[in-house]
Write an enzyme that holds these catalytic residues in place. Structure first.
Site, PDB file in Angstrom:
ATOM      1  N   ASP A  37       1.977  -1.140  -1.935  1.00 16.88           N
ATOM      2  CA  ASP A  37       1.768   0.135  -1.763  1.00 16.88           C
ATOM      3  C   ASP A  37       3.008   1.359  -3.764  1.00 16.88           C
ATOM      4  OD1 ASP A  37       0.298   2.168  -1.343  1.00 16.88           O
ATOM      5  OD2 ASP A  37       1.095   2.660   0.354  1.00 16.88           O
TER       6      ASP A  37
ATOM      7  N   HIS B  70      -1.929   4.012  -2.266  1.00 15.91           N
ATOM      8  CA  HIS B  70      -2.896   4.495  -1.649  1.00 15.91           C
ATOM      9  C   HIS B  70      -3.258   6.216  -1.994  1.00 15.91           C
ATOM     10  CE1 HIS B  70       0.823   6.048   1.135  1.00 15.91           C
ATOM     11  NE2 HIS B  70      -0.189   7.281   0.996  1.00 15.91           N
TER      12      HIS B  70
ATOM     13  N   LEU C 101       9.274 -18.417  -2.410  1.00 12.97           N
ATOM     14  CA  LEU C 101      10.342 -19.470  -2.267  1.00 12.97           C
ATOM     15  C   LEU C 101       9.934 -21.540  -1.412  1.00 12.97           C
ATOM     16  CD1 LEU C 101      13.767 -19.921  -1.137  1.00 12.97           C
ATOM     17  CD2 LEU C 101      13.251 -18.809   1.181  1.00 12.97           C
ATOM     18  N   GLY C 102       8.701 -21.244  -0.585  1.00 10.75           N
ATOM     19  CA  GLY C 102       8.231 -22.163  -0.507  1.00 10.75           C
ATOM     20  C   GLY C 102       8.259 -23.058   0.499  1.00 10.75           C
TER      21      GLY C 102
ATOM     22  N   GLY D 280       1.132  13.747   2.027  1.00  8.50           N
ATOM     23  CA  GLY D 280       1.607  14.587   1.112  1.00  8.50           C
ATOM     24  C   GLY D 280       3.105  13.788   0.469  1.00  8.50           C
ATOM     25  N   ASN D 281       3.932  13.851   1.466  1.00  7.07           N
ATOM     26  CA  ASN D 281       5.134  13.357   1.264  1.00  7.07           C
ATOM     27  C   ASN D 281       5.151  11.777   0.367  1.00  7.07           C
ATOM     28  OD1 ASN D 281       6.970  15.326   3.561  1.00  7.07           O
ATOM     29  ND2 ASN D 281       8.082  14.432   1.527  1.00  7.07           N
ATOM     30  N   SER D 282       3.822  11.194   0.492  1.00  6.30           N
ATOM     31  CA  SER D 282       3.574  10.240   0.261  1.00  6.30           C
ATOM     32  C   SER D 282       3.964   9.556  -1.642  1.00  6.30           C
ATOM     33  CB  SER D 282       2.425   9.535   0.823  1.00  6.30           C
ATOM     34  OG  SER D 282       2.502   9.218   1.907  1.00  6.30           O
TER      35      SER D 282
END
Length: 463
Positions: free
Chosen positions: A152, A122, A279-280, A222-224
């Site tokens: 992300d 993002h 895994l299913g 801003g830390n993202s």
């Protein structure tokens, strides 16, 4: 004067005699003699001597981790073009004549000395230009290498012409609740900001079928994309989100575990996209009335409510009603524990499941498979990879088959067709289909090319 001095001296002698008499005749002094006795119990309450510094944060040194980290965390600037109509004429004739640049900022972590940087999807989404500023204030243009919207995570690269400081990935599976961590990033355009906190939860599910590390280290806009590191300076997470009613930090922040981020980066570099091993099984929603009425919401583990055909779970003979208690050596308490661990695995990897079946505990190996169906974003179509029979039937080796159509698009003739392209971008498999549908606009025009069972091509345009 002599009379006053003699009076004071007599009073002093009398007080001393009185105190001595009390201590000698009235006060009983009790003594306990400690000797070796086989019959007495001995308890060691602590084997660790008390620190002269006291307990808690004073015993933790953050300086080494902070000094190591700040030079490997960068400021990422994302320039996008706003094509939103700003007038009736723009809306009617198109907004091409009134494009406005918008600048977004975030953080990133250098993970190799040749300039590869991991950040959040993002942070760089829809960017027309990317710039990276190092801790020494030097700025470089960056290129997008690859991205995975589901986790992300995005990978970008700069060419600095020299070796750069970088962080090594740590093992997020071994992060412990209560462990001290540092969040390093660029909130509010402030470079090299370091905050401290503890890991307050693991495998936190925010409703996205993802698994986050939750901390109380202060994280703000801003830390993202910035680093979450332990006190050794090992990268254990990529800071991603906060939960807040105001948009600013209020006590909780979330990071993508480093094992998931590393796997995404490795897949992008090796395959060009993310390889997901499934895994299913389908798991019971523990919040349903059925689960609550039958006490299944109180189970510690993942209750298997179904097994998909042609998957590793079917081959391992898992059954409805099985409860998954562990995967490899990781204890499974809830569904996010399971999905978080599997997010770091690829198709053909083998995992060991510890199963509770009617009170009997046993372990079984399961080979993860590549997902064959997916629901694409925006339109919500369920599509699957083509089998050899499909390729022969539809006379094509590329595309994905539509196996499910939501109510909105029924009646458009999409059922049991093979999608060949979206907006003239060719589709080879379900991963490409998901990426292409994820990039289309809900408000623009979408063109879909498909083929029917007779080999005839059809084109639909959705406005």
């Amino acid at each position: 004067m002599k009379k006053i001095a003699s009076t004071f001296f007599i009073a002093l002698i009398a007080g001393a005699i009185t105190l001595g008499s009390y201590k000698l005749f009235f006060e009983n002094t009790n003594y306990a003699v400690i000797s070796h006795n086989e019959g007495e119990s001995v308890f060691n309450t602590s084997l660790t001597p008390t620190s002269p510094k006291g307990s808690g944060i004073n015993e933790v040194d953050f300086t080494v981790a902070a000094e190591t980290t700040v030079n490997a965390v960068v400021h990422v600037k994302n320039v996008t073009i706003d094509r939103t109509p700003h007038s009736f004429m723009d809306f009617f004739y198109g907004s091409g004549g009134n494009q406005r640049p918008q600048v977004g900022t975030g953080s990133g972590v250098i993970i190799s000395q040749d300039g590869y940087i991991v950040t959040n999807n993002h942070v760089i989404s829809k960017a027309t230009k990317l710039q990276v500023t190092l801790n020494n204030n030097k700025t470089y243009d960056a290129e997008l290498v690859g991205t995975d919207p589901n986790s992300d995570i995005a990978l970008i690269k700069i060419d600095a012409g020299k070796n750069l400081p970088y962080l090594a990935f740590g093992d997020s599976d071994h992060v412990k609740i209560g462990e001290w961590v540092l969040a390093v990033g660029n909130p509010f355009n402030l470079t090299s900001t370091v905050t401290a906190g503890i890991v307050s939860a693991k495998a936190r599910d925010l409703g996205r079928n993802q698994s986050f590390i939750q901390t109380d280290a202060a994280v703000n806009p801003g830390n993202s994309g910035g680093a979450l590191v332990n006190t050794n300076g090992d990268l254990v997470g990529i800071n991603t989100a906060i939960t807040s009613q105001t948009g600013s930090y209020v006590g909780y922040s979330f990071a993508v575990p480093s094992n998931i981020a590393k796997k995404v980066v490795d897949d992008i570099l090796e395959y060009g996209n993310v390889q997901k091993g499934i895994l299913g099984i389908s798991a019971l929603n523990v919040n349903t009335p059925y689960a609550i009425e039958n006490g299944l919401n109180e189970i510690e583990g993942v209750y298997v409510s179904g097994v998909e055909e042609g998957t590793g779970a079917e081959e391992a003979e898992l059954q409805e009603g099985d409860i998954i208690k562990k995967i490899d050596e990781i204890k499974v308490r809830k569904f996010a524990d399971l999905t978080g661990y599997l997010s770091a695995k690829r198709p053909e990897d083998t995992v060991e499941l510890t199963i509770d079946r009617d009170g009997e505990i046993f372990t079984v190996p399961v080979v993860l498979k590549k997902r064959q169906t997916v629901i694409v974003p925006v339109m919500g179509l369920e599509v699957k990879n083509l089998t050899k029979e499909d390729m022969k039937k539809f006379k094509t080796k590329k595309g994905v088959k539509v196996v499910g159509v939501p109510e909105t698009y029924r009646g458009n003739g999409l059922e049991n067709k093979v999608l060949l392209s979206v907006n003239d971008n060719e589709i080879n498999d379900i991963e490409e289909a998901r990426a292409l549908f994820g990039s289309i606009s809900r408000y623009g025009r979408t063109s879909i090319t498909m083929v029917n069972e007779k080999g005839e091509r059809e084109r639909l345009i959705f406005q």
